[in-house]
Enzyme design. Sequence first.
Site, PDB file in Angstrom:
ATOM      1  N   GLU A 171      33.767  17.673   1.530  1.00  0.00           N
ATOM      2  CA  GLU A 171      34.843  16.786   1.384  1.00  0.00           C
ATOM      3  C   GLU A 171      35.892  17.134   2.260  1.00  0.00           C
ATOM      4  OE1 GLU A 171      36.130  16.919  -2.688  1.00  0.00           O
ATOM      5  OE2 GLU A 171      34.169  16.241  -3.604  1.00  0.00           O
ATOM      6  N   ASN A 212      28.638  16.925   2.894  1.00  0.00           N
ATOM      7  CA  ASN A 212      28.908  15.994   1.695  1.00  0.00           C
ATOM      8  C   ASN A 212      30.271  15.377   1.703  1.00  0.00           C
ATOM      9  OD1 ASN A 212      26.998  15.514  -0.377  1.00  0.00           O
ATOM     10  ND2 ASN A 212      28.566  16.636  -2.219  1.00  0.00           N
ATOM     11  N   HIS A 248      29.185   8.526  -6.143  1.00  0.00           N
ATOM     12  CA  HIS A 248      29.762   8.466  -8.073  1.00  0.00           C
ATOM     13  C   HIS A 248      30.659   6.594  -7.603  1.00  0.00           C
ATOM     14  CE1 HIS A 248      29.488  12.468  -8.584  1.00  0.00           C
ATOM     15  NE2 HIS A 248      30.005  13.337  -7.081  1.00  0.00           N
ATOM     16  N   GLU A 278      25.218  12.878  -5.696  1.00  0.00           N
ATOM     17  CA  GLU A 278      25.777  12.687  -6.565  1.00  0.00           C
ATOM     18  C   GLU A 278      26.058  11.503  -7.584  1.00  0.00           C
ATOM     19  OE1 GLU A 278      29.349  15.030  -5.916  1.00  0.00           O
ATOM     20  OE2 GLU A 278      28.456  17.026  -4.360  1.00  0.00           O
ATOM     21  N   ASP A 280      26.606   8.944 -10.001  1.00  0.00           N
ATOM     22  CA  ASP A 280      26.346   8.390 -11.352  1.00  0.00           C
ATOM     23  C   ASP A 280      26.920   7.247 -11.440  1.00  0.00           C
ATOM     24  OD1 ASP A 280      28.900   8.844 -11.003  1.00  0.00           O
ATOM     25  OD2 ASP A 280      28.694  11.169 -11.781  1.00  0.00           O
TER      26      ASP A 280
END
Length: 361
Positions: A171, A212, A248, A278, A280
Amino acid sequence: MAMHRLAAAALAGSVLFAQAGCSGPRSPASPSTPGVPSAIPGMQAEPLRNAAAASGKLVGAAVKSSLLNDAVYAGVLGRHFNYLTAEYEMKWDAIERSRGSRDFRGGDAIVAFGQARGMQTKGHALIWHGSVPGWLAALPAAEFRAAFEAHIKAVAEHFRGQVVAWDVVNEAIGDDGSIRDTIFRQKLGDQYIADAFRLAKQADPQALLFYNDYGGEGLTLKADRIYSLVLGLRAQGVPIDGVGLQMHVNAASRPSDANIAANIRRLVALGLLVNISEMDVRIRDVPGTTQVRLDVQKSTYHSIVGICVAEARCDGVTLWGFTDAQSWIDAQFGADDPLIFDEQYAVKPAYYGVLDALWRR
Ligand code: XIL
């Protein structure tokens, strides 16, 4: 968790699975696991990892070591996944609560769990502004670089041979597309990103090294800046192997399939691997009934996992958890049901979305 506490369990499919688990003989595809009640619906479903292996892909989940002692959590995890990420136990503040004293027990337990079950582990994350220990923030500038170097060296050396990849920098691009103004940038300059990769490479030459981030999945401004960053790193000879797209997503406003695929293609064209790191899928903003929301979630998982499966240089998809009973989403975004097993570990429609995509169907 808890958006519709019992809604998912009441789905016809879940009930059928539960009944099969209680009454029927086990199929060959449903081996028993010692200590795991066979009635747990997630223990009856076809293992995702078999489908992933058939397509040459990793299918992963973020985990917490404290939950690995829970027979149901561990049973469903081991049955379905072949890749693990520590949800927080390999982060700097979790490992080095006080300066110079490192606690690797959580990460080690996750690695050992995976090794016992033929699962690989990804290290996450060496440098992230969200896991800065308090003592680090208080260090005088002169000592900051030494601490930065010592951290990467110690952690990557500890897990050398135990993890197959690292999220080296997490990030680093802000939502406005500029280099995020973190403590690392303030103390070390933009150069800290390249430095982190070089240090990680020295400490663990075998691990694949990833940058990432979130919000760079489609063709957004942020995705453009992530692309520019990694293009620049490659041009400088910095040892970066791939880009992790966190994924996400909110099903009601997600990046389009076309944009995700195009973004992955341009990263791959740089010679990089892509990892969906990651995933979701939030559904509370999707209009309609619970069934509609769950179906939209299924199609979202299906198409995004399918994009990775279709791209030879996308190594796999990791979910940020796997059961709605354990997800960071509720605390971060409000009550939701973002994962593929419900709170009772029954498969949701989303599980079939992932399964079908992994089987390329
Ligand atoms: C989150 C975890 O899920 C939480 O349990 C922890 O407290 C904070 O971090 N992007 C990342 C992850 O790269 O490391 C974050 O994980 C979620 C957002």
